[in-house]
Design an enzyme around this catalytic site. Structure first.
Site, PDB file in Angstrom:
ATOM      1  N   GLY A 168     -23.250  -3.943  -5.110  1.00  9.68           N
ATOM      2  CA  GLY A 168     -23.674  -4.069  -6.499  1.00  9.68           C
ATOM      3  C   GLY A 168     -24.671  -2.989  -6.885  1.00  9.68           C
ATOM      4  O   GLY A 168     -24.499  -1.817  -6.556  1.00  9.68           O
ATOM      5  N   TYR A 214       0.852  -1.197   0.000  1.00 13.18           N
ATOM      6  CA  TYR A 214       0.000   0.000   0.000  1.00 13.18           C
ATOM      7  C   TYR A 214       0.882   1.239   0.000  1.00 13.18           C
ATOM      8  O   TYR A 214       1.321   1.718   1.028  1.00 13.18           O
ATOM      9  CB  TYR A 214      -0.923   0.009   1.209  1.00 13.18           C
ATOM     10  CG  TYR A 214      -1.878  -1.156   1.289  1.00 13.18           C
ATOM     11  CD1 TYR A 214      -2.130  -1.960   0.182  1.00 13.18           C
ATOM     12  CD2 TYR A 214      -2.531  -1.459   2.479  1.00 13.18           C
ATOM     13  CE1 TYR A 214      -3.008  -3.034   0.262  1.00 13.18           C
ATOM     14  CE2 TYR A 214      -3.408  -2.522   2.565  1.00 13.18           C
ATOM     15  CZ  TYR A 214      -3.646  -3.306   1.460  1.00 13.18           C
ATOM     16  OH  TYR A 214      -4.503  -4.377   1.547  1.00 13.18           O
TER      17      TYR A 214
END
Length: 290
Positions: free
Chosen positions: A220, A70
């Protein structure tokens, strides 16, 4: 900094045991977003990044998940600046096994010498003597799994690592790794709309492993106006992100969600999810809709 959350609401989601001796609250924090675009380089607002990490701990988050990849190491340095010296009950998990040639570019490297090098760098950047949980970020198909996991076990034997976990694995791979050394956790893509790792979750439940779902906030297309979950959101006065986290906390006691953010306001919104108690009807509606 605060917006009304003054106690430690992260604890309202319950706790779970990581290995033999680490107890953590079930809502953690994922540090991947403490970086620049493409998860590369420094964040646009480093001061806000430090505030986010400190506020997470103020709100009762005592499990922070980071990785050498990261930044690379940007999140490690921010965590150290924000929290070092660390509280005794704070568990910091990190990962090795992915290299970063550039933004949004992730490539597995599982050579034992590389895994060792990156572990040493994690220790240095985080300011730790021992990593509570070291996870193999990805299995490198070019290196035998036994060699990759075996190197992590050697680091544990040397006192540099307390526990070992895996990321993005199948049940078969998990069992193969457990034949080499004890594994206490698995971190796979999992959320209310993406449950391909349901078999891995059930395996974790059966064998006392912690399942850390990454990308836990996704719903979603089920969060917009007119969606089948619109009524559930209204009934619980919840945002889609809060509903996604509340569903995970209800779905399995082995789940340890680690929503990430670079905003204090969004962090506080996420932590409020621990106060949402889904009814059987609401839980089933979310389960069936996805």
């Amino acid at each position: 900094m605060s917006t009304g959350l003054t106690t430690a609401p992260a604890a309202a989601g319950g706790t779970l045991r990581l290995g033999d001796d680490l107890t953590v609250n079930r809502l953690g924090y994922g540090a991947m977003r403490l970086t620049g675009p493409g998860f590369w380089g420094e964040p646009a607002d480093p001061d806000e990044a430090v505030r986010v990490v400190r506020r997470a701990v103020e709100l009762g988050v005592n499990f922070i998940d980071t990785a050498d990849a990261y930044g690379p190491f940007s999140s490690d340095r921010i965590i150290r600046e924000a929290l070092h010296p660390y509280a005794d009950d704070l568990v910091i998990a990190t990962k090795v096994g992915l290299t970063r040639p550039g933004p949004d570019d992730w490539r597995p490297v599982g050579r034992p010498e590389y895994l060792r090098q990156q572990t040493e760098l994690n220790l240095r950047h985080l300011g730790l003597e021992t990593i509570d949980l070291l996870q193999l970020h990805r299995i490198d198909p070019a290196v035998p799994l036994e060699e990759q996991v075996g190197e992590l076990a050697e680091l544990r034997n040397e006192g540099k690592v307390r526990y070992i976990g895996l990321s993005e694995v199948t049940v078969e791979e998990l069992e193969k790794a457990r034949a080499v050394t004890p594994i206490v956790s698995v971190q796979n893509l999992y959320n209310v709309a993406e449950r391909k790792s349901e078999d891995v979750l059930r395996y974790a439940e059966q064998h006392g492993l912690v399942f850390i779902p990454w990308f836990p906030l996704a719903m979603g297309q089920l969060a917009g106006p007119g969606s089948p979950l619109e009524a559930v959101l209204e009934d619980h006065d919840a945002t889609p992100a809060q509903l996604a986290l509340a569903w995970l906390l209800r779905h399995s006691p082995a789940l340890l969600p680690i929503p990430g953010t670079s905003s204090v306001a969004h962090l506080e919104e996420n932590v409020r999810s621990t106060s949402i108690q889904l009814s059987d009807t609401a839980y089933q509606a979310v389960t069936d809709a996805c």
